[in-house]
Motif scaffolding. Structure first.
Motif, PDB file in Angstrom:
ATOM      1  N   ALA A  43      35.436  38.033  50.596  1.00 14.14           N
ATOM      2  CA  ALA A  43      36.020  36.662  50.753  1.00 14.14           C
ATOM      3  C   ALA A  43      36.023  35.546  49.558  1.00 14.14           C
ATOM      4  O   ALA A  43      36.735  34.839  49.139  1.00 14.14           O
ATOM      5  N   LEU A  44      34.907  35.682  48.580  1.00 14.18           N
ATOM      6  CA  LEU A  44      34.679  34.862  47.470  1.00 14.18           C
ATOM      7  C   LEU A  44      35.823  35.463  46.319  1.00 14.18           C
ATOM      8  O   LEU A  44      36.206  34.655  45.789  1.00 14.18           O
ATOM      9  N   GLN A  45      35.875  36.793  46.272  1.00 19.14           N
ATOM     10  CA  GLN A  45      36.983  37.335  45.579  1.00 19.14           C
ATOM     11  C   GLN A  45      38.356  36.833  46.018  1.00 19.14           C
ATOM     12  O   GLN A  45      39.291  36.304  44.969  1.00 19.14           O
ATOM     13  N   ILE A  46      38.706  36.820  47.167  1.00 22.61           N
ATOM     14  CA  ILE A  46      40.071  36.362  47.621  1.00 22.61           C
ATOM     15  C   ILE A  46      40.132  34.908  47.022  1.00 22.61           C
ATOM     16  O   ILE A  46      41.187  34.455  46.760  1.00 22.61           O
ATOM     17  N   ALA A  47      39.102  34.139  47.321  1.00 22.78           N
ATOM     18  CA  ALA A  47      38.996  32.808  46.840  1.00 22.78           C
ATOM     19  C   ALA A  47      39.373  32.278  45.528  1.00 22.78           C
ATOM     20  O   ALA A  47      40.162  31.499  45.115  1.00 22.78           O
ATOM     21  N   PHE A  48      38.818  33.247  44.735  1.00 22.54           N
ATOM     22  CA  PHE A  48      38.842  33.043  43.239  1.00 22.54           C
ATOM     23  C   PHE A  48      39.484  34.139  42.600  1.00 22.54           C
ATOM     24  O   PHE A  48      38.734  34.823  41.722  1.00 22.54           O
ATOM     25  N   GLY A  49      40.587  34.555  42.763  1.00 28.85           N
ATOM     26  CA  GLY A  49      41.434  35.723  41.820  1.00 28.85           C
ATOM     27  C   GLY A  49      41.838  36.705  42.783  1.00 28.85           C
ATOM     28  O   GLY A  49      42.697  37.604  42.052  1.00 28.85           O
ATOM     29  N   GLY A  50      41.600  36.871  43.926  1.00 22.04           N
ATOM     30  CA  GLY A  50      42.343  37.937  44.741  1.00 22.04           C
ATOM     31  C   GLY A  50      41.407  39.048  44.878  1.00 22.04           C
ATOM     32  O   GLY A  50      40.348  39.435  44.106  1.00 22.04           O
ATOM     33  N   SER A  51      41.660  39.699  45.895  1.00 22.57           N
ATOM     34  CA  SER A  51      40.931  41.356  46.306  1.00 22.57           C
ATOM     35  C   SER A  51      41.992  42.114  47.100  1.00 22.57           C
ATOM     36  O   SER A  51      42.409  41.482  48.027  1.00 22.57           O
ATOM     37  N   GLY A  52      41.869  43.383  46.714  1.00 20.90           N
ATOM     38  CA  GLY A  52      42.714  44.357  47.673  1.00 20.90           C
ATOM     39  C   GLY A  52      41.858  44.859  48.836  1.00 20.90           C
ATOM     40  O   GLY A  52      42.565  45.307  49.753  1.00 20.90           O
ATOM     41  N   GLU A  53      40.510  44.421  48.841  1.00 22.27           N
ATOM     42  CA  GLU A  53      39.781  45.020  50.226  1.00 22.27           C
ATOM     43  C   GLU A  53      40.048  43.986  51.171  1.00 22.27           C
ATOM     44  O   GLU A  53      40.178  42.741  50.991  1.00 22.27           O
TER      45      GLU A  53
END
Length: 272
Positions: A43-53
């Motif tokens: 979720a932190l990756q989604i918040a700051f830069g996006g994530s494919g997971e």
């Protein structure tokens, strides 16, 4: 017949309360914490830069499976989740003897029944990931099937409201520290304070996430669009798309991180 029934009853109770099941339940609670830590990280990756997971349990299991010895760890999670499901089922019938109020005891037994189902589902999902099968799309397909039934729109709406209510109850549980009644908290003041604070913040964040899922399910029912009811991942990504969404999502992610840490305390100090 009565003797056979009593014997079976005692055998089931003895098995559910056995040391291996109790030890496995503690492992399962800790594993539940680990999955929340991974969901928080995604979720932190989604918040700051996006994530494919996927920011949900499936995404957490897939992340674990990609690591060295990940398959072996997933099978440990499967065993732990199954033990928690069995332990929670035991609580439905024989648990919470320390509660004197009958209504409170009944409420906790009902909640334990729901948690038994949750951990049974987690067992299946983790096992599916361990053997290489995917787990995505299940909730969306189920929602579509129900919406296609007579009265399905109302049923999905009721389920959504139920999830929303569960989210509110989870927030209240955190704020009022209701979870502490089911724990034998440590005597060390520092460890006790950390356990209580991570529980408060963690339950509140988890309740917010559940509330978002409930809102999405209700919206899906109103609009007859099952693709809008896809669980935690969709809820968190929807939050990220709102004004100030990345910051709100980051706050929820940190709360889920706190819940994951709390689960490690819970694994140690829960009354199992």
């Amino acid at each position: 017949m009565n003797h056979a029934g009593r014997t079976a009853h005692r055998s089931a109770k003895s098995a559910a309360r056995s040391r291996p099941v109790k030890a496995g339940a503690r492992i399962g609670i800790a594993a539940y914490g680990l999955t929340h830590l991974l969901v928080a990280w995604i979720a932190l990756q989604i918040a700051f830069g996006g994530s494919g997971e996927q920011a949900d349990q499936n995404g957490a299991f897939q992340t674990i499976g990609q690591q060295p010895l990940g398959r072996a760890l997933l099978w440990v999670l499967v065993a732990g989740f199954a033990a928690v499901a069995l332990w929670r089922l035991e609580q439905v019938f024989w648990g919470f003897s320390y509660e004197s109020d009958r209504v409170t005891k009944l409420r906790k037994r009902v909640v334990s029944g729901g948690k038994a189902v949750v951990f049974a589902v987690l067992t299946v999902l983790a096992a599916g990931t361990a053997v290489g099968s995917g787990g995505g799309g299940g909730q969306q397909g189920a929602t579509a099937g129900v919406l296609g039934m007579p009265g399905g729109q109302l049923l999905v709406g009721v389920v959504g409201v139920g999830i929303l209510v569960a989210g509110v109850v989870t927030v209240v549980t955190g704020v009022q520290q209701r979870f502490r009644r089911d724990m034998s908290l440590p005597s060390d003041r520092h460890a006790r304070a950390v356990a209580l604070r991570t529980g408060q913040v963690g339950f509140a964040a988890k309740g917010v996430a559940l509330g978002l899922i409930g809102v999405l399910v209700v919206v899906a029912a109103v609009r007859l669009r099952p693709e809008e009811a896809s669980g935690m991942d969709t809820a968190l990504r929807t939050l990220a798309g709102q004004p100030f969404g990345p910051y709100l999502l980051a706050a929820v992610a940190l709360g889920l991180l706190a819940y994951g840490l709390f689960c490690f305390f819970d694994a140690r100090y829960h009354r199992v």
